[in-house]
Write a protein that holds these residues in place. Sequence first.
Motif, mmCIF file in Angstrom:
data_model
loop_
_atom_site.group_PDB
_atom_site.id
_atom_site.type_symbol
_atom_site.label_atom_id
_atom_site.label_comp_id
_atom_site.label_asym_id
_atom_site.label_seq_id
_atom_site.Cartn_x
_atom_site.Cartn_y
_atom_site.Cartn_z
ATOM 1 N N THR A 195 0.821 -1.215 0.000
ATOM 2 C CA THR A 195 0.000 0.000 0.000
ATOM 3 C C THR A 195 0.852 1.261 0.000
ATOM 4 O O THR A 195 0.405 2.317 0.431
ATOM 5 C CB THR A 195 -0.936 0.012 1.222
ATOM 6 O OG1 THR A 195 -0.162 -0.126 2.412
ATOM 7 C CG2 THR A 195 -1.951 -1.113 1.155
ATOM 8 N N THR A 196 2.063 1.177 -0.466
ATOM 9 C CA THR A 196 2.899 2.372 -0.627
ATOM 10 C C THR A 196 3.113 2.627 -2.113
ATOM 11 O O THR A 196 3.127 1.698 -2.928
ATOM 12 C CB THR A 196 4.276 2.182 0.047
ATOM 13 O OG1 THR A 196 4.952 1.099 -0.590
ATOM 14 C CG2 THR A 196 4.129 1.906 1.535
ATOM 15 N N THR A 197 3.313 3.872 -2.470
ATOM 16 C CA THR A 197 3.543 4.227 -3.871
ATOM 17 C C THR A 197 4.813 3.580 -4.380
ATOM 18 O O THR A 197 4.880 3.137 -5.535
ATOM 19 C CB THR A 197 3.644 5.756 -4.011
ATOM 20 O OG1 THR A 197 2.446 6.345 -3.529
ATOM 21 C CG2 THR A 197 3.847 6.154 -5.463
ATOM 22 N N ARG A 262 -4.112 5.225 4.901
ATOM 23 C CA ARG A 262 -2.974 5.086 3.987
ATOM 24 C C ARG A 262 -3.336 4.125 2.850
ATOM 25 O O ARG A 262 -3.038 4.381 1.670
ATOM 26 C CB ARG A 262 -1.754 4.569 4.746
ATOM 27 C CG ARG A 262 -0.501 4.461 3.855
ATOM 28 C CD ARG A 262 0.710 3.987 4.630
ATOM 29 N NE ARG A 262 0.553 2.628 5.111
ATOM 30 C CZ ARG A 262 0.426 2.297 6.382
ATOM 31 N NH1 ARG A 262 0.407 3.241 7.318
ATOM 32 N NH2 ARG A 262 0.299 1.041 6.746
ATOM 33 N N THR A 263 -3.988 3.024 3.203
ATOM 34 C CA THR A 263 -4.383 2.044 2.192
ATOM 35 C C THR A 263 -5.394 2.635 1.211
ATOM 36 O O THR A 263 -5.270 2.486 -0.012
ATOM 37 C CB THR A 263 -4.997 0.806 2.876
ATOM 38 O OG1 THR A 263 -4.070 0.295 3.840
ATOM 39 C CG2 THR A 263 -5.322 -0.268 1.860
ATOM 40 N N THR A 266 -3.824 5.167 -1.196
ATOM 41 C CA THR A 266 -3.043 4.488 -2.227
ATOM 42 C C THR A 266 -3.959 3.905 -3.290
ATOM 43 O O THR A 266 -3.725 4.052 -4.497
ATOM 44 C CB THR A 266 -2.189 3.373 -1.599
ATOM 45 O OG1 THR A 266 -1.344 3.923 -0.595
ATOM 46 C CG2 THR A 266 -1.344 2.686 -2.655
ATOM 47 N N ARG A 270 -4.649 4.606 -7.647
ATOM 48 C CA ARG A 270 -4.329 3.530 -8.579
ATOM 49 C C ARG A 270 -5.581 3.106 -9.330
ATOM 50 O O ARG A 270 -6.686 3.204 -8.816
ATOM 51 C CB ARG A 270 -3.773 2.306 -7.820
ATOM 52 C CG ARG A 270 -2.569 2.589 -6.949
ATOM 53 C CD ARG A 270 -1.329 2.839 -7.762
ATOM 54 N NE ARG A 270 -1.010 1.739 -8.653
ATOM 55 C CZ ARG A 270 0.088 1.683 -9.404
ATOM 56 N NH1 ARG A 270 0.961 2.682 -9.370
ATOM 57 N NH2 ARG A 270 0.309 0.648 -10.183
#
Length: 627
Positions: A195-197, A262-263, A266, A270
Amino acid sequence: MGALLLDSINQPKDLKQLNEQQVKQLCAEIRQFLLENISKTGGHLASNLGVVELTVALHRVLDTPQDKIVFDVGHQCYTHKILTGRRGQFDKLRQLDGISGFPNPNESEHDAFIAGHGNTALSLAIGMAWAKKLHHEAGLVVAVIGDGAFTGGMVYEGMNNIEQLDNLLVILNDNKMSISKNVGALARYLTHLRTTTAYFDAKDNVRSFLDRVPLVGAPLKKNITECKTLLRRAMYHSTMFEDMGFQYIGPVDGHNVEELERTLRTIRNRQGPHFLHVITKKGKGYQPAEVNPGNYHGVSAFDLDGMPDPEVAPKESFSTVFGNALVTEGDRNPNICAITAAMKYGTGLQFFAHSHPERFFDVGMAEQHAVTFAAGLASQGMLPVVCIYSTFLQRSYDQIIHDVNLLRENVVFAIDRAGFVPADGETHQGIYDPAFLSQLGMPLYAPSNYQELNYWLQQLLSDRFHGPRAIRYPRGGQDAALAEFGCTGEDYDFLRKADDATIVLVSYADELADLLQAERELQQKSIACDVIKAVKLYPFTDKMIVDMSKYKIILFAEECIANGSIGEHLEYALQQNGWNGRFIHCAVRNACLPHASVAQIKQATGLDAAHLVQAVQMAVTKGENLL
């Protein structure tokens, strides 16, 4: 006591200014608000306590109503309602002129769709997502689906039709699955990476590089993908969703707002479709509900200090009387099976489950399967009893017609919550089953007290009957006045009979209480009426038609939709018998019923005693009765 942070939250945009510590405080205040208010009004408790952080995170990341949130089932929407300007209306939750217990677009622009039944959110979300694409509209469509809804087939039908929708997010709110510490820790670590770029950038770069490598690039990319799939399958069985075209993410801690946000951020950046697996605890923050969430799923007003164990027999009701009677019949007949669709306690079948576990089947939120499964059992000599709420039985109508009725399979339908149901509103009223079952010519019985329920259930389970048949009964307990009439074992009874009456009032089940009150009031106005209680609703007996043909005015009252109802069948049967009197049919003309008490619903539909009296008086005044 100082001012609450919750008091400053009037719209979702107010959430976006809060810091991490304030968000945690807000979630705690929401839980306390839910407990204090639901304990006074009743409502769905455990499911709402479990989605506080998830709902807060969704509204901090999304922008409704441009982004759409579709809840499945809608009873987990209370936090959503609090955050969208309806906090001050919770004192009248599920009450007349108050807010609904389910999402409803007529109530707020932030409610994407009405949602009282399960398995619908994904299909709705797919339709909304496609509409956005066709209109070239921005925004994400999110379907929040409880794990219970995944026991119904419509969710999987929808999954087969996501068509690479890049604006669709499905969130599985999983409050049942348990993950061991080791596997859970690894899963959480990988989820954090996913879940990070940086993770997605690296993933895209590797794919791009391998696509350019001759000969070995494509096979190597395939092997890497297969290895990842095997690892995920070993950990948390995610490949089914990916096989259907989703990008699977999870499991994620559903009570960690920071991780959820955060999830979600993200995912929003996307292209989808995405499938987010969130682990929550039903009843979170209230120990009795955490220990026994089933008992706190839907509650009446209650004492915050605790509620009884659902394994202990609850207050006597038609449901518990039915459940105990079925146990007795199951003791006598080893072919009897009991089937429910995720409503073991609500239908009183916990008693049968304890006594005959090998013959008890809870098929989950899958009413269509329940009915066809019963047909299969019956075809092999078993005697299945399908016990489903009236409002949910609607979902299995094709199976009743095709799989049960065509071959006249030996299936008994026990229809709970028949007639008006308080608080839940238009999505939960049991007002259709007499109309749609009578179209099939299915024998249909409606006891008005416990004695009749016991007697007729025993009869319907005996060799006297074969083929599909049904017994329907209301929510809650018997009316004291109706209980005094006991059970004669007849298809219909005269509850009141006067020598000079040319008017008869006819009804069934608990509507008879209003009929008796109307008869007393008419008697005080010197208008004599007989009262008939129908127990067998359909098909009619010849003797009843002959008896009723003697009257000049017949009033038939029923908690049923008017079109195609028992009343319409009765009027036609009387006319075919040569009767040409005045038929007054009091039934439901508008299916959008309010969330209110049963007495208030009867008043709104003209089925209370006062309206029945008025209907008879109008007929008399017009000179259509020769008194």
